[in-house]
Design an enzyme around this catalytic site. Structure first.
Site, PDB file in Angstrom:
ATOM      1  N   HIS A  13       0.814 -22.014  -3.878  1.00  0.00           N
ATOM      2  CA  HIS A  13      -0.084 -21.030  -4.543  1.00  0.00           C
ATOM      3  C   HIS A  13      -0.427 -21.567  -5.925  1.00  0.00           C
ATOM      4  O   HIS A  13       0.390 -21.517  -6.843  1.00  0.00           O
ATOM      5  CB  HIS A  13       0.595 -19.667  -4.665  1.00  0.00           C
ATOM      6  N   HIS A  15      -3.686 -22.199  -9.023  1.00  0.00           N
ATOM      7  CA  HIS A  15      -5.053 -22.058  -9.564  1.00  0.00           C
ATOM      8  C   HIS A  15      -5.395 -23.329 -10.333  1.00  0.00           C
ATOM      9  O   HIS A  15      -4.683 -23.691 -11.272  1.00  0.00           O
ATOM     10  CB  HIS A  15      -5.133 -20.839 -10.491  1.00  0.00           C
ATOM     11  N   LYS A 106      -7.849 -16.100   1.564  1.00  0.00           N
ATOM     12  CA  LYS A 106      -7.139 -15.282   0.574  1.00  0.00           C
ATOM     13  C   LYS A 106      -7.771 -13.910   0.447  1.00  0.00           C
ATOM     14  O   LYS A 106      -8.982 -13.781   0.232  1.00  0.00           O
ATOM     15  CB  LYS A 106      -7.184 -15.995  -0.787  1.00  0.00           C
ATOM     16  N   HIS A 143      -2.894 -11.018  -1.900  1.00  0.00           N
ATOM     17  CA  HIS A 143      -2.489 -10.480  -3.205  1.00  0.00           C
ATOM     18  C   HIS A 143      -2.150  -9.015  -2.939  1.00  0.00           C
ATOM     19  O   HIS A 143      -3.038  -8.181  -2.796  1.00  0.00           O
ATOM     20  CB  HIS A 143      -3.617 -10.623  -4.233  1.00  0.00           C
ATOM     21  N   HIS A 181       3.126 -14.385  -4.196  1.00  0.00           N
ATOM     22  CA  HIS A 181       3.807 -14.079  -5.467  1.00  0.00           C
ATOM     23  C   HIS A 181       4.471 -12.697  -5.466  1.00  0.00           C
ATOM     24  O   HIS A 181       4.125 -11.816  -6.251  1.00  0.00           O
ATOM     25  CB  HIS A 181       2.880 -14.218  -6.680  1.00  0.00           C
TER      26      HIS A 181
HETATM   27  C1  NCD Z   1      -4.364 -15.380 -11.533  1.00  0.00           C
HETATM   28  C2  NCD Z   1      -5.550 -16.075 -12.216  1.00  0.00           C
HETATM   29  O1  NCD Z   1      -5.567 -16.179 -13.451  1.00  0.00           O
HETATM   30  O2  NCD Z   1      -6.421 -16.593 -11.506  1.00  0.00           O
HETATM   31  N1  NCD Z   1      -3.677 -14.594 -12.526  1.00  0.00           N
HETATM   32  C3  NCD Z   1      -2.386 -14.179 -12.476  1.00  0.00           C
HETATM   33  O3  NCD Z   1      -1.971 -13.431 -13.350  1.00  0.00           O
HETATM   34  N2  NCD Z   1      -1.573 -14.570 -11.520  1.00  0.00           N
HETATM   35  C4  NCD Z   1      -4.831 -14.560 -10.393  1.00  0.00           C
HETATM   36  C5  NCD Z   1      -3.735 -14.071  -9.495  1.00  0.00           C
HETATM   37  O4  NCD Z   1      -3.092 -14.845  -8.760  1.00  0.00           O
HETATM   38  O5  NCD Z   1      -3.467 -12.856  -9.490  1.00  0.00           O
HETATM   39 ZN    ZN Z   2      -2.581 -16.529  -8.047  1.00  0.00          ZN
END
Ligand code: NCD
Ligand code: ZN
Length: 352
Positions: A13, A15, A106, A143, A181
């Site tokens: 997971h 970003h 997702k 999520h 998460h």
């Molecule tokens: C993530 C993001 O910034 O893209 N932020 C976070 O707080 N985890 C998005 C997400 O996974 O919820």
């Molecule tokens: Zn995330």
């Protein structure tokens, strides 16, 4: 135990963003992980196989540009995902399955987190698409938080289990689901009781190491703010028990979510913790805290590929006991980014 050698881990997971943010962060992940499930919440979101393929090319180009021929980064493989919307056609799911590039879809409830406005407004709207995913066996990554403003922010995950996840599991028994998460005891219990062949969960390093007091220690601390938000100590202990249990349903997903420093240190700061540069060290510290370093390899390197039906990595990495200080900030395009636990000591280090 002062050194630990394990199968090279993967991040299930992550970003990575795009453009200059992508160039600032991609090598940090490639230095540690062989593969990563890349989240699709760009602006605009990655909703088609064509977009995911183009994004994958940009990730690999950014890595070549910023890591050159650094051996630790060679062979890094981004595993792409599609962003589910109310309008994702079942045909796109079939194309995704055939692409070899897209590994999952997702689900963001609309409004739940960063760049989730295009997300799903009701499960009824995505029924046909979920049926197609179940039929072609493409995993759904969730999520798991409700967005009802009447629900306390600390209860959103628990309420999601009762009001959405239970019926989803019942209606789509063969759909492979990853509860992303997870942050609560209720989520850990739900996952542990669900069928292993079709159910997984990622756990972040920050939810294993910190409870919600970290957000308020000596004042408000925006770099500890993420979604789902940190919970109480009882939940952190339950997550640590799950991660170190050896149960194959639980695997590593950093949810490393980079935001520029000025966008977190403001009146309405963004959600997301940046953990990619020291991810495996944070996990080692968490497992070490309960004397379970022997379970790190399963969690970080075996359970994820087994769930996704990919081969385990052949290479190995070593972490060793060594105290070093997490940098106060790192370059991030024209600005900077503050990694989680900036300026604090960390007791484990990845050997280069
Ligand atoms: C993530 C993001 O910034 O893209 N932020 C976070 O707080 N985890 C998005 C997400 O996974 O919820
Ligand atoms: Zn995330």
């Amino acid at each position: 135990m002062d050194t630990l050698t394990l199968t090279r881990p993967d991040d299930w997971h992550l970003h990575l963003r795009d453009g200059e943010a992508l160039r600032a962060v991609v090598a940090a992940t490639a230095r540690q992980f062989a593969r990563a499930i890349v989240m699709p919440n760009l602006k605009p979101p990655v909703t088609t196989v064509a977009q995911a393929t183009a994004y994958r090319d940009r990730i690999l180009a950014a890595l070549r540009e910023t890591a050159g021929d650094e051996p630790a980064c060679s062979g890094f493989e981004p595993l792409m995902t599609l962003y589910l919307t109310d309008r994702t056609p079942p045909d796109e799911v079939r194309r995704a399955r055939e692409s070899g590039v897209v590994h999952a879809v997702k689900l963001y409830p609309a409004g739940a987190t960063t760049n989730s406005d295009a997300g799903v407004t009701s499960m009824a709207a995505v029924r046909a698409t979920l049926e197609a995913m179940q039929a072609v066996d493409l995993p759904l990554l969730i999520h798991g938080e409700v967005v009802d403003p009447g629900v306390d922010v600390f209860d959103r995950e628990k309420v999601f289990i009762d009001t959405v996840l239970e019926s989803l599991r019942r209606d789509f028994p063969a759909l492979r689901i990853v509860f992303e998460h997870i942050t609560t005891r209720e989520a850990a219990q739900w996952v542990a009781a669900a069928p292993a062949a079709t159910t997984g969960a990622t756990i972040t390093a920050h939810h294993l190491l910190y409870e919600r007091n970290a957000l308020f220690k000596g004042g408000i601390r925006p770099h500890w703010y993420c979604l789902p938000v940190l919970k109480r100590e009882t939940h952190r202990r339950a997550l640590l028990d799950a991660a170190t249990s050896g149960d194959p349903r639980f695997f590593l997903g950093t949810d490393s979510a980079p935001h520029a420093r000025h966008l977190k240190e403001m009146a309405c700061g963004c959600a997301g913790c940046y953990t990619a540069p020291h991810a495996i060290e944070l996990y080692a510290a968490a497992f070490d805290s309960v004397g379970r370093l022997d379970r790190l390899e399963g969690f970080a390197s075996h359970h994820g590929p087994d769930f996704y039906r990919l081969s385990r990595n052949a290479q190995r990495v070593t972490v060793r006991r060594e105290t070093w200080t997490v940098p106060e900030a790192l370059p991030f395009g024209a600005g900077s980014i503050v990694p989680l636990a900036a300026g604090e000591p960390l007791g484990w280090r990845l050997a280069s």
